[in-house]
Design a protein around this motif. Sequence first.
Motif, short mmCIF file in Angstrom:
data_model
loop_
_atom_site.label_atom_id
_atom_site.label_comp_id
_atom_site.label_asym_id
_atom_site.label_seq_id
_atom_site.Cartn_x
_atom_site.Cartn_y
_atom_site.Cartn_z
N THR A 1 46.52 35.42 35.12
CA THR A 1 47.04 35.61 36.48
C THR A 1 46.69 34.42 37.35
O THR A 1 47.55 33.87 38.03
N GLU A 2 45.43 34.01 37.33
CA GLU A 2 45.00 32.88 38.15
C GLU A 2 45.77 31.62 37.76
O GLU A 2 46.26 30.89 38.61
N ASN A 3 45.86 31.37 36.46
CA ASN A 3 46.58 30.19 35.98
C ASN A 3 48.02 30.18 36.48
O ASN A 3 48.52 29.16 36.94
N LEU A 4 48.66 31.33 36.39
CA LEU A 4 50.07 31.40 36.78
C LEU A 4 50.22 31.20 38.28
O LEU A 4 51.12 30.48 38.72
N VAL A 5 49.34 31.85 39.06
CA VAL A 5 49.42 31.69 40.52
C VAL A 5 49.25 30.22 40.89
O VAL A 5 50.00 29.67 41.68
N GLU A 6 48.26 29.57 40.26
CA GLU A 6 48.03 28.16 40.57
C GLU A 6 49.19 27.29 40.10
O GLU A 6 49.57 26.34 40.77
N ALA A 7 49.76 27.62 38.94
CA ALA A 7 50.91 26.85 38.45
C ALA A 7 52.09 26.97 39.41
O ALA A 7 52.89 26.05 39.55
N ASN A 8 52.16 28.10 40.13
CA ASN A 8 53.25 28.30 41.08
C ASN A 8 52.90 27.73 42.46
O ASN A 8 53.61 27.99 43.43
N GLY A 9 51.80 27.01 42.54
CA GLY A 9 51.43 26.37 43.80
C GLY A 9 50.74 27.33 44.76
O GLY A 9 50.76 27.13 45.97
N GLY A 10 50.12 28.37 44.23
CA GLY A 10 49.46 29.34 45.09
C GLY A 10 47.98 29.41 44.81
O GLY A 10 47.43 28.56 44.12
N SER A 11 47.32 30.42 45.40
CA SER A 11 45.90 30.60 45.15
C SER A 11 45.61 32.10 45.12
O SER A 11 46.39 32.90 45.63
N ILE A 12 44.49 32.44 44.52
CA ILE A 12 44.13 33.85 44.41
C ILE A 12 42.69 34.02 44.82
O ILE A 12 41.87 33.11 44.61
N ALA A 13 42.39 35.14 45.47
CA ALA A 13 41.01 35.42 45.86
C ALA A 13 40.78 36.92 45.71
O ALA A 13 41.73 37.70 45.66
N VAL A 14 39.51 37.28 45.63
CA VAL A 14 39.20 38.69 45.47
C VAL A 14 38.05 39.06 46.39
O VAL A 14 37.15 38.27 46.64
N GLU A 15 38.15 40.29 46.94
CA GLU A 15 37.05 40.84 47.72
C GLU A 15 36.82 42.23 47.19
O GLU A 15 37.77 42.92 46.83
N SER A 16 35.56 42.65 47.16
CA SER A 16 35.32 43.98 46.63
C SER A 16 34.02 44.54 47.17
O SER A 16 33.06 43.82 47.39
N THR A 17 34.01 45.83 47.41
CA THR A 17 32.80 46.53 47.76
C THR A 17 32.62 47.62 46.71
O THR A 17 33.53 48.42 46.50
N GLU A 18 31.46 47.59 46.06
CA GLU A 18 31.25 48.55 44.99
C GLU A 18 31.34 49.97 45.53
O GLU A 18 30.73 50.29 46.54
N GLY A 19 32.10 50.78 44.85
CA GLY A 19 32.25 52.16 45.25
C GLY A 19 33.36 52.38 46.26
O GLY A 19 33.73 53.52 46.53
N GLU A 20 33.88 51.30 46.85
CA GLU A 20 34.92 51.48 47.87
C GLU A 20 36.28 50.94 47.43
O GLU A 20 37.32 51.41 47.89
#
Lengths: 254, 503
Positions: free
Chosen positions: B469-488
């Motif tokens: 997923t990350e590779n493809l997003v970057e190949a398409n000129g984009g970026s990916i990020a993630v945020e997470s709270t355990e349990g939420e």
Amino acid sequence: MIMSDSLRVLVVDDDQNMVKTLSDILKVKGYETEAVCSGAEALERVTESEFDCVLSDIKMPGINGVELHKSIKSIQPDLPVVLMTAYSSDSLVEQGLAQGAIAVLNKPLNIALFFTFLSLLRKERSVVIVDDDEQFCKTLGDVLTERGFAVTQIGAPYHVAEILEEDAGVILLDMKLNGIDGLGVLREIREKYPDLPVIMVTGHRVEMMSKIEEALKISAYTCLYKPLELEDLFRLLAEIHHKNLSGFLRPKTI
Amino acid sequence: MFFGLSLMEVQQETEIMFRNMRIGLRLGIGFGLVLLIFTLVCFFTINRLDFMSDLTDKMYRHPFTVSSAVERVETNIAKIHRSMKDVALARNDAEIAVDSQLVEQYEKDIYKDFETIAERFLGHREMYEDAIEAYKNWKPIRDEVMALMLQGKRAEAADITRGKGARHVEELTKSMAVLHNFALDKAESFHNDALDTRATTLKTVYVLLGAAILARVIFTIVFTRSITRPLSELVDTAVSISQGNLDEDISAKSEDEIGHLAAALDEMTSKLKEYQEQLVRQEKLAILGQLAGGVGHELRNPLGVISNAVYYLQMVLPDADDNVKEYLDIISSEVGNSEKIITDLLDFARIKSLERVEITVEDAIAHVLERQPPPEGVEVVTHIPSELPPIFVDVQQIEGQVLSNLMGNACQAMPEGGKLTISAQEAGDKVRISVSDTGCGISEDNLKKIFEPLFTTRAKGIGLGLAVTENLVEANGGSIAVESTEGEGSTFTIILPTKKGVA
């Protein structure tokens, strides 16, 4: 041309286990199968006897699948060649498709699909002639039968769609049948078989111009004019054959 | 201020004091101080020279003038005395007149010299006034002698000359000697003053020069060290960095140019580290890609044979007992699973050229939801503004793999059901798409590694999904990020270009 009940399939792969399992499966299914392990052997076999289909691996030492296909085309131009590969993205795949291989299948082979394809091979050999001219029907029928097609002749233009059998391959439809409009018959057939290839035939090129256009609009395959150029017809039938086979085997893109 | 501290401590104190000063300012102060000291030395020297030339002037103008005037007076008095003797010895009046004239001439000279003495004399007034008074007393005696001579009383005149006259001359000579001595004393004292001044001036100049040199040395040491020490520390750090030790601490310790240099070096190092990590990661991905591609392809042949063999057995053994049939089914389905893994591997390894088209986020999401409907219990909420520009991407990659992967993951994170929220906003000439779930969330440790290939928390799967997923997003000129709270829950955000955003 030898017409036997069962199709003769030549399986080519440098992997002995692959040819063995494949040919065993085909034999059990009732196909006459020959198995060879190299392109050179395959060419020898194709020169010696006739086959209905060649299933060959692309990547082989010595003569590869694409080269084999090229050579086969010069020996037996109509012989359908299906290639298979473990390498989905390879320049050989594109070359194979470009030079007219029916399809390039991924390994592991979807055998059920291949069986359906083989049954399609047989089915595609049938031609239905719908014409009220008995002479025309008979002579064309004889020629086509001689070429190895299973020919059905329908003289009366009524309920053609219902008479048609499920495995009808190509329909040759006259545009003017005892005063009944061939166009109407085409519509009937389209309702029941939306994808069945129908070739319109007419002796009245000029008068029928507008009707021909309309027929092409509701997806008649093409229109031929009497007297028929048989070579054209054969070429056309081969083209439809190839298209159908390819369309069946090539994966649909999303 | 520095008393009680050792030189070392003083130096350190000064260094710390200077460290936050700009180097240019530091050099300015150093050179300025040295210049100031030299200027002071120069001024002082000039001033002393001036003073000495004043002394010389005074010496010339005063004691020397006075003493020579006194000497002349004495000479003239002697001459007058002699002329008086001549008067006394004169044979006729004519000679007397000549000598009288000479005497008068000498008297005039004496008066002139007395004027000079009065003008230049530096001692007490009485000293020369006494002398002048004494001289003035001479005149009646002379007149008396003259008168006696004119009357022809030669003997009487000689008596007066020898008696009264001689005494008076003696007296006068004595007072003149006093004046003379005083002038000489004065000259001597001026001379001594000049010598003293020369000595003290030289001494002071030497001391000041010494002090200036000392100050220069100290400043040089302090300033130079305050520049060179942090510099050599930096050099050591740079050498260490060049040897590959990127974790070197280069925290900027001062506010001057060296501090800025250190900060820049620090920035450079962290960038370098970042790029190095990125490079390592890309290399890892490339090797993994090659390996995945090779292994994937090579596995397809034997898998094909196995799959054929199973198919054959299933065909020729229609009446086999159920156990055998079940086992054949198991082999068949596991071959299917293996093939899926290989397809994943090949997807990961494949470098495909992009076929960009414009597609609205709404359509893309709808297609994914249509193809892989969320399981029961998962509520889908979308916030996609209608005026959002379409994204310009490879549909097969972004819709077919990226979005489908993210939405699939989100659903899998909520086995008990939950809310799948998909929202999109315009961000310049890009579009931000967020996929949020209300699932179990991702721990902080896992969050760091989540895009790394072969990282997975699931029992099944080889952990290529998000890497792909990350590779493809970057190949398409984009970026990916993630945020997470355990349990939420977790939110994956991808940013993809619109047609304008693709240069």
